[in-house]
Motif scaffolding. Sequence first.
Motif, PDB file in Angstrom:
ATOM      1  N   SER A  85     -27.959  20.562 -35.859  1.00  0.00           N
ATOM      2  CA  SER A  85     -28.014  21.835 -35.144  1.00  0.00           C
ATOM      3  C   SER A  85     -26.967  22.805 -35.682  1.00  0.00           C
ATOM      4  CB  SER A  85     -27.823  21.609 -33.643  1.00  0.00           C
ATOM      5  OG  SER A  85     -28.879  20.825 -33.104  1.00  0.00           O
ATOM      6  N   ALA A  86     -25.762  22.292 -35.921  1.00  0.00           N
ATOM      7  CA  ALA A  86     -24.715  23.159 -36.449  1.00  0.00           C
ATOM      8  C   ALA A  86     -25.064  23.655 -37.850  1.00  0.00           C
ATOM      9  CB  ALA A  86     -23.383  22.409 -36.471  1.00  0.00           C
ATOM     10  N   ARG A  87     -25.587  22.767 -38.702  1.00  0.00           N
ATOM     11  CA  ARG A  87     -25.881  23.154 -40.079  1.00  0.00           C
ATOM     12  C   ARG A  87     -27.111  24.042 -40.193  1.00  0.00           C
ATOM     13  NH1 ARG A  87     -23.706  19.924 -44.082  1.00  0.00           N
ATOM     14  NH2 ARG A  87     -24.591  21.446 -45.539  1.00  0.00           N
ATOM     15  N   LEU A  88     -28.014  24.010 -39.197  1.00  0.00           N
ATOM     16  CA  LEU A  88     -29.241  24.787 -39.275  1.00  0.00           C
ATOM     17  C   LEU A  88     -29.235  26.015 -38.366  1.00  0.00           C
ATOM     18  CD1 LEU A  88     -31.882  21.903 -39.405  1.00  0.00           C
ATOM     19  CD2 LEU A  88     -31.012  23.255 -41.321  1.00  0.00           C
ATOM     20  N   LEU A  89     -28.806  25.856 -37.120  1.00  0.00           N
ATOM     21  CA  LEU A  89     -28.932  26.948 -36.158  1.00  0.00           C
ATOM     22  C   LEU A  89     -27.884  28.037 -36.360  1.00  0.00           C
ATOM     23  CD1 LEU A  89     -29.881  25.092 -32.864  1.00  0.00           C
ATOM     24  CD2 LEU A  89     -31.363  26.070 -34.629  1.00  0.00           C
ATOM     25  N   ILE A  90     -26.659  27.664 -36.757  1.00  0.00           N
ATOM     26  CA  ILE A  90     -25.636  28.694 -36.980  1.00  0.00           C
ATOM     27  C   ILE A  90     -26.040  29.621 -38.135  1.00  0.00           C
ATOM     28  CG2 ILE A  90     -23.250  29.097 -37.694  1.00  0.00           C
ATOM     29  CD1 ILE A  90     -22.472  26.604 -36.107  1.00  0.00           C
ATOM     30  N   PRO A  91     -26.412  29.100 -39.320  1.00  0.00           N
ATOM     31  CA  PRO A  91     -26.871  30.029 -40.369  1.00  0.00           C
ATOM     32  C   PRO A  91     -28.180  30.724 -40.024  1.00  0.00           C
ATOM     33  CG  PRO A  91     -27.061  27.747 -41.088  1.00  0.00           C
ATOM     34  CD  PRO A  91     -26.272  27.725 -39.832  1.00  0.00           C
ATOM     35  N   LEU A  92     -29.029  30.088 -39.200  1.00  0.00           N
ATOM     36  CA  LEU A  92     -30.249  30.765 -38.759  1.00  0.00           C
ATOM     37  C   LEU A  92     -29.902  32.012 -37.953  1.00  0.00           C
ATOM     38  CD1 LEU A  92     -33.335  30.923 -38.291  1.00  0.00           C
ATOM     39  CD2 LEU A  92     -32.986  29.444 -36.291  1.00  0.00           C
ATOM     40  N   ALA A  93     -28.994  31.865 -36.982  1.00  0.00           N
ATOM     41  CA  ALA A  93     -28.588  33.015 -36.171  1.00  0.00           C
ATOM     42  C   ALA A  93     -27.928  34.085 -37.038  1.00  0.00           C
ATOM     43  CB  ALA A  93     -27.640  32.561 -35.061  1.00  0.00           C
ATOM     44  N   PHE A  94     -27.055  33.673 -37.951  1.00  0.00           N
ATOM     45  CA  PHE A  94     -26.404  34.626 -38.855  1.00  0.00           C
ATOM     46  C   PHE A  94     -27.441  35.333 -39.719  1.00  0.00           C
ATOM     47  CE2 PHE A  94     -24.444  35.346 -43.095  1.00  0.00           C
ATOM     48  CZ  PHE A  94     -23.537  36.328 -42.728  1.00  0.00           C
ATOM     49  N   SER A 363     -15.510  30.204 -50.092  1.00  0.00           N
ATOM     50  CA  SER A 363     -14.064  30.352 -50.251  1.00  0.00           C
ATOM     51  C   SER A 363     -13.369  30.823 -48.980  1.00  0.00           C
ATOM     52  CB  SER A 363     -13.773  31.335 -51.389  1.00  0.00           C
ATOM     53  OG  SER A 363     -14.259  32.624 -51.074  1.00  0.00           O
ATOM     54  N   ILE A 364     -14.125  31.280 -47.994  1.00  0.00           N
ATOM     55  CA  ILE A 364     -13.557  31.774 -46.737  1.00  0.00           C
ATOM     56  C   ILE A 364     -13.956  30.822 -45.619  1.00  0.00           C
ATOM     57  CG2 ILE A 364     -13.461  33.705 -45.117  1.00  0.00           C
ATOM     58  CD1 ILE A 364     -14.193  35.548 -47.463  1.00  0.00           C
ATOM     59  N   GLY A 365     -12.966  30.193 -45.006  1.00  0.00           N
ATOM     60  CA  GLY A 365     -13.232  29.110 -44.074  1.00  0.00           C
ATOM     61  C   GLY A 365     -14.195  29.451 -42.962  1.00  0.00           C
ATOM     62  N   TRP A 366     -14.006  30.600 -42.289  1.00  0.00           N
ATOM     63  CA  TRP A 366     -14.844  30.918 -41.138  1.00  0.00           C
ATOM     64  C   TRP A 366     -16.256  31.332 -41.542  1.00  0.00           C
ATOM     65  CZ3 TRP A 366     -16.850  35.842 -40.672  1.00  0.00           C
ATOM     66  CH2 TRP A 366     -16.238  36.845 -41.418  1.00  0.00           C
ATOM     67  N   LEU A 367     -16.454  31.685 -42.830  1.00  0.00           N
ATOM     68  CA  LEU A 367     -17.792  32.037 -43.303  1.00  0.00           C
ATOM     69  C   LEU A 367     -18.632  30.816 -43.658  1.00  0.00           C
ATOM     70  CD1 LEU A 367     -17.308  35.157 -45.624  1.00  0.00           C
ATOM     71  CD2 LEU A 367     -18.526  35.042 -43.442  1.00  0.00           C
ATOM     72  N   ARG A 368     -18.003  29.703 -43.960  1.00  0.00           N
ATOM     73  CA  ARG A 368     -18.741  28.536 -44.445  1.00  0.00           C
ATOM     74  C   ARG A 368     -19.856  28.101 -43.493  1.00  0.00           C
ATOM     75  NH1 ARG A 368     -16.648  25.573 -48.674  1.00  0.00           N
ATOM     76  NH2 ARG A 368     -17.574  23.681 -47.811  1.00  0.00           N
ATOM     77  N   PRO A 369     -19.604  27.925 -42.196  1.00  0.00           N
ATOM     78  CA  PRO A 369     -20.721  27.519 -41.318  1.00  0.00           C
ATOM     79  C   PRO A 369     -21.821  28.571 -41.246  1.00  0.00           C
ATOM     80  CG  PRO A 369     -18.585  27.197 -40.236  1.00  0.00           C
ATOM     81  CD  PRO A 369     -18.334  28.007 -41.457  1.00  0.00           C
ATOM     82  N   GLY A 372     -24.313  27.940 -43.991  1.00  0.00           N
ATOM     83  CA  GLY A 372     -24.874  26.594 -44.046  1.00  0.00           C
ATOM     84  C   GLY A 372     -24.013  25.546 -44.710  1.00  0.00           C
ATOM     85  N   LEU A 373     -22.726  25.806 -44.872  1.00  0.00           N
ATOM     86  CA  LEU A 373     -21.814  24.836 -45.474  1.00  0.00           C
ATOM     87  C   LEU A 373     -20.973  24.160 -44.417  1.00  0.00           C
ATOM     88  CD1 LEU A 373     -20.548  26.830 -48.592  1.00  0.00           C
ATOM     89  CD2 LEU A 373     -22.513  25.289 -48.429  1.00  0.00           C
ATOM     90  N   GLN A 374     -20.523  22.954 -44.708  1.00  0.00           N
ATOM     91  CA  GLN A 374     -19.624  22.265 -43.792  1.00  0.00           C
ATOM     92  C   GLN A 374     -18.245  22.929 -43.775  1.00  0.00           C
ATOM     93  OE1 GLN A 374     -19.641  18.236 -45.269  1.00  0.00           O
ATOM     94  NE2 GLN A 374     -21.119  17.584 -43.716  1.00  0.00           N
ATOM     95  N   ARG A 375     -17.591  22.825 -42.624  1.00  0.00           N
ATOM     96  CA  ARG A 375     -16.200  23.275 -42.585  1.00  0.00           C
ATOM     97  C   ARG A 375     -15.361  22.388 -43.508  1.00  0.00           C
ATOM     98  NH1 ARG A 375     -15.110  26.782 -38.476  1.00  0.00           N
ATOM     99  NH2 ARG A 375     -16.717  26.989 -36.861  1.00  0.00           N
ATOM    100  N   ARG A 376     -14.280  22.968 -44.000  1.00  0.00           N
ATOM    101  CA  ARG A 376     -13.438  22.177 -44.893  1.00  0.00           C
ATOM    102  C   ARG A 376     -12.784  21.040 -44.108  1.00  0.00           C
ATOM    103  NH1 ARG A 376     -12.915  24.422 -49.758  1.00  0.00           N
ATOM    104  NH2 ARG A 376     -13.225  26.685 -49.990  1.00  0.00           N
TER     105      ARG A 376
END
Length: 376
Positions: A85-94, A363-369, A372-376
Amino acid sequence: MTTRHLGMDWLRIGAFGLLILYHIGMYFVPWGWHVKIDPVIDWVAIPMRATNSWRLPLLFLVSGYASAALFAKLGGGGAFVRSRSARLLIPLAFGIVVVIPPQPWIELMVQHGYRGGFVHFWTQDYFRFGALDGIILPTWQHLWFVVYLWVYTLLAAGVMVWFPETLRARLADGAARLLKGWRMLTVPLAGWLLIYALFPEHDETHALVDDGPSHLHYLIPFAIGWLLRVRPELFAAVARCWRAGLAIAIAAFAFVSWVEWNWPGKIPAPDWVGIPFDVARLVQGWAMIVALVGIADRFWNREHRWRTTLAEAVFPFYIVHQTIIVVAGWLLLRAEVTALPSFLTLVSVTVAGCWLFYAIGRSIGWLRPLIGLQRR
């Protein structure tokens, strides 16, 4: 299966790469899309048909494989659902809020005479939760795949959680026996043909709730991808028949190409062509998927220094690529650029834009999710 199948990684990378190239082709082909070159080019439909019948089912197959691997890694339905859900729905909303809006704005301007600027459209019309000249807003556009994949992973998690382990093992063993040997080529295709026979007039809507036949069509490769992970002996069945699948896919595509060549663009084909054309596309689609899985297993199951980067980059590429294509295509249309320079420009701009989107986002932590990328 405990080791990573690198061939399936390369297959996923290649499938997303072909999807991007396909959407570039949509600028030229006579089929409806957000923005089109003027005039459109009829013969482009033939190379588009080369991947049209299998590119999306292949994505669902490799996604089913990756989902099964993730479920095994996380070890539980709750963790699996949270992760997916985190990897799919967060970038979907964005994507819906930030990335997608230029696409319907340009379509409304080019095809419906909309005169508002982008800021006006985004602030006043985009979030209307209704139709504007027949276009439902807001929209998920090409990100419908993310929505469908999330629903399918929920279904898979439900099976894994609600069914006892012994029953799950029996079901997986039974499915593996059903797909053993040449039946890997014939049984899924028979399922597709049955769906077509039951719903011959259905057109994909990508709207989730009214797209039942499409769900049945895509759930078959998703389930087989999952089975390939949990019952890797099925790769032996693929190895047995992938060469025949490749030959069958080429033969079916030859008929599809013949139809497109003789009745190009909006020229209607005779009634007798309809069913054989649809059946040939289904045959081409599944046979080619089996061939590509076999090729990936036989030749691509090896490491390369670019694999990790490309495997991470494909989802951010997918999120942003169509907006880049639509915006660039609109600018090329306004500048009246001809076909070949338009194609070369679209390829260059899309690749560069996707890499830039990925490089900045990773390269920007808060942009990664958000991409669709995992947090560092």
